[in-house]
Design a protein around this motif. Structure first.
Motif, PDB file in Angstrom:
ATOM      1  N   LYS B 156     -27.729  15.775  38.424  1.00 53.30           N
ATOM      2  CA  LYS B 156     -26.569  16.558  37.991  1.00 53.30           C
ATOM      3  C   LYS B 156     -26.655  17.960  38.564  1.00 53.30           C
ATOM      4  O   LYS B 156     -27.706  18.602  38.462  1.00 53.30           O
ATOM      5  CB  LYS B 156     -26.574  16.665  36.463  1.00 53.30           C
ATOM      6  CG  LYS B 156     -25.760  15.596  35.777  1.00 53.30           C
ATOM      7  CD  LYS B 156     -25.616  15.963  34.318  1.00 53.30           C
ATOM      8  CE  LYS B 156     -24.634  15.064  33.616  1.00 53.30           C
ATOM      9  NZ  LYS B 156     -24.515  15.387  32.197  1.00 53.30           N
ATOM     10  N   ALA B 158     -24.495  21.757  38.681  1.00 56.25           N
ATOM     11  CA  ALA B 158     -23.374  22.506  38.134  1.00 56.25           C
ATOM     12  C   ALA B 158     -22.503  23.003  39.285  1.00 56.25           C
ATOM     13  O   ALA B 158     -22.994  23.643  40.205  1.00 56.25           O
ATOM     14  CB  ALA B 158     -23.883  23.684  37.312  1.00 56.25           C
ATOM     15  N   TYR B 163     -19.858  19.596  35.973  1.00 57.37           N
ATOM     16  CA  TYR B 163     -21.010  18.944  36.565  1.00 57.37           C
ATOM     17  C   TYR B 163     -20.593  17.933  37.617  1.00 57.37           C
ATOM     18  O   TYR B 163     -19.582  17.268  37.481  1.00 57.37           O
ATOM     19  CB  TYR B 163     -21.840  18.239  35.492  1.00 57.37           C
ATOM     20  CG  TYR B 163     -22.679  19.200  34.707  1.00 57.37           C
ATOM     21  CD1 TYR B 163     -23.858  19.720  35.255  1.00 57.37           C
ATOM     22  CD2 TYR B 163     -22.288  19.613  33.433  1.00 57.37           C
ATOM     23  CE1 TYR B 163     -24.626  20.613  34.543  1.00 57.37           C
ATOM     24  CE2 TYR B 163     -23.057  20.521  32.716  1.00 57.37           C
ATOM     25  CZ  TYR B 163     -24.226  21.018  33.274  1.00 57.37           C
ATOM     26  OH  TYR B 163     -24.981  21.911  32.569  1.00 57.37           O
ATOM     27  N   LYS B 164     -21.377  17.870  38.666  1.00 54.16           N
ATOM     28  CA  LYS B 164     -21.158  16.839  39.671  1.00 54.16           C
ATOM     29  C   LYS B 164     -22.489  16.181  39.977  1.00 54.16           C
ATOM     30  O   LYS B 164     -23.527  16.620  39.506  1.00 54.16           O
ATOM     31  CB  LYS B 164     -20.583  17.477  40.937  1.00 54.16           C
ATOM     32  CG  LYS B 164     -19.130  17.892  40.757  1.00 54.16           C
ATOM     33  CD  LYS B 164     -18.442  17.928  42.099  1.00 54.16           C
ATOM     34  CE  LYS B 164     -16.948  17.993  41.930  1.00 54.16           C
ATOM     35  NZ  LYS B 164     -16.258  17.616  43.162  1.00 54.16           N
TER      36      LYS B 164
END
Ligand SMILES: Nc1ncnc2c1ncn2[C@@H]1O[C@H](COP(=O)(O)OP(=O)(O)OP(=O)(O)O)[C@@H](O)[C@H]1O
Ligand SMILES: [Mg+2]
Ligand SMILES: [Zn+2]
Ligand SMILES: [Zn+2]
Lengths: 108, 366
Positions: B156, B158, B163-164
């Motif tokens: 994850k 930020a 979140y990506k």
């Protein structure tokens, strides 16, 4: 590119028409009832009909929105919520109702 | 003798063509930082890819063009590269705006070496100096994590307050696999109408960062997922992989006709397992049907990118998670991969020009 692709699709709302300009210079004006009538979706054409042969009359068809599908087709959203037809460029061109295209088309 | 002028130099450089795009380097905007002072001329040629196969040719052409300009005493040419975007797709929203070129590695049939080629092409483009990523889209049998030796899961990160998923890095490349997201009971969403949605979400969730090239390993065949890809993503082009045995043209024809339908240009054809380099004698041995892909490429006017021999270490090291290019960068087959990658990059530069000049569809209302 051998096959023509549209460069502009203009929804002329006041006239209820769709004007398509192609990259080979061709311009066709499609009445909205005509485009709706030849909707290529399975609901409209049935599963075994040859595409573009069956005309469904929807007299008060009104086009709401035009959207692109990938880089090969567009879909039309109609006022009654119908939106399942994906018109690829080839089919759109085939449908062109101008006198020049219709002459050729009617032969076959 | 009159001193050289900027105008005269520019004029002369207009006579130099980019050998692939077939337009002069001045109007392509490739001549940068031109300085002309007391007969000393210097400028940078900004190539359209760091993997440019024709740099030497361009340099030679510039030199001979300027040899005829009066008052040029000294010449200094440097090279830079700015990869141009080549994605096509009229009016589509671009799910991967930070990726300049998206290339699908596909085939009409399974088992021809798509994944092996995809992984090594990605490594080769990186070795040429381009920022490159690798995406495994093979929902039937994701194999990129094995080939690249990926052991971690995406993490994850930020991004912009949300979140990506950050792709794991393997051999210096960000690598993502659809396999990371496949739960057996979810398999059903990877077909039919759900496929589009799932892909869409996956694409939107991954944080690739700025990439010159993203190489996509496609599932074999010409089914739903290929169509869906073209509908949802802006793609630069497809590379077809074939083996000589099955260049039963039919496979190439099927793949080509599918990509034609969705108007994705085919930027190259590669023949894999084309011939055999003998472990014992080091000589190459012919396979009876070698060369079928070249003929298919000619027939369909697809750029032919090269022939990859059968080398047992490709398989051995692939199984261990190390692409042959990483393991044996100096080997014959590695050189072939580097050459193919350079040719591919060249074709994508051409595609970038076409994508730009080809008008995109405007939808208006009046
Ligand atoms: N040039 C080569 N020399 C030797 N072995 C090779 C070569 N190319 C591929 N292979 C081997 O052939 C097998 C199939 O290759 P790969 O998995 O890349 O094919 P694929 O087209 O991606 O297959 P699938 O359709 O199952 O996804 C692998 O074991 C691989 O190591
Ligand atoms: Mg594979
Ligand atoms: Zn319909
Ligand atoms: Zn017409």
């Amino acid at each position: 590119m051998e096959k023509p692709v549209p460069v502009e699709i203009n929804h002329v709302r006041a006239e209820g028409k769709i004007r398509i300009t192609w990259d080979d210079g061709h311009v066709g004006v499609y009445p909205q009832e005509y485009l709706r009538g030849y909707c290529p979706c399975a609901l409209c054409q049935g599963h075994d009909a040859a595409l573009g042969k069956k005309f469904i009359s929807v007299p008060d068809a009104k086009l709401r929105e035009i959207r692109t599908v990938g880089n090969y087709a567009v879909e039309f959203l109609w006022h009654d919520g119908h939106s399942t037809g994906i018109y690829n460029y080839e089919y759109l061109r085939y449908l062109c109702p101008c006198s020049q295209c219709k002459q050729v088309g009617n032969e076959s | 003798m009159a001193a050289a002028t900027t105008e005269a130099v520019m004029e002369a450089l207009r006579g130099v063509q980019d050998p692939e795009i077939h337009r002069d380097i001045v109007s392509l905007g490739m001549v940068k930082n031109l300085a002309v002072e007391d007969g000393k001329v210097s400028f940078t040629v900004e190539l359209t890819t760091p993997a440019c196969p024709l740099k030497d040719k361009i340099e030679g052409d510039c030199k001979s063009a300027l040899a005829g300009v009066e008052g040029v005493k000294d010449l200094e040419i440097s090279f830079g590269a700015q990869v141009r975007g080549s994605k096509v797709g009229a009016g589509q929203t671009d799910l991967l705006p930070t990726v300049k070129n998206l290339v699908l590695v596909a085939s009409g049939k399974g088992g021809v070496g798509k994944s092996t080629v995809a992984a090594n092409l990605a490594v080769a483009l990186k070795m040429h100096g381009a920022t490159t990523g690798l995406l495994d889209a093979d929902i039937y049998g994701p194999s990129i994590p094995i080939l690249m030796g990926v052991r971690e899961e995406p993490r994850k990160v930020a991004v912009n307050g949300g979140y990506k998923l950050g792709p794991p890095i393997a051999h210096g490349l960000p690598v993502m696999s659809i396999g990371f997201f496949l739960e057996p009971e979810q398999a059903v969403i990877w077909r039919g109408p759900m496929l589009g949605k799932a892909l869409n979400q996956l694409m939107g969730d991954v944080h690739w960062g700025e990439l010159d090239y993203l190489i996509v390993d496609m599932p074999p065949g010409t089914g739903d997922i290929q169509i869906t890809f073209s509908q949802q993503l802006k793609v630069s082009g497809a590379v077809l992989v074939a083996t000589p045995q099955q260049v039963a043209l039919a496979d190439v024809i099927r793949a080509k006709s599918m990509f034609d339908k969705v108007m994705i240009p085919i930027v190259g054809l590669i023949e894999n397992m084309s011939y055999f380099i003998c472990d014992g004698c080091g000589k190459s041995h012919e396979i009876f049907s070698r060369g079928g892909a070249v003929r298919a490429a000619e027939r369909f006017k697809i750029p032919f990118l090269g022939e990859i021999p059968i080398v047992s270490s490709i398989r051995e090291w692939g199984d261990k998670g190390v692409p042959i290019l990483v393991r044996e960068p100096e080997s014959e087959v590695s050189k072939i991969f580097l050459e193919i990658a350079a040719k591919l990059a060249g074709q994508l530069s051409v595609a970038a020009e076409t994508a730009k000049s080809g008008q995109s569809l405007k939808i208006v209302s009046s």
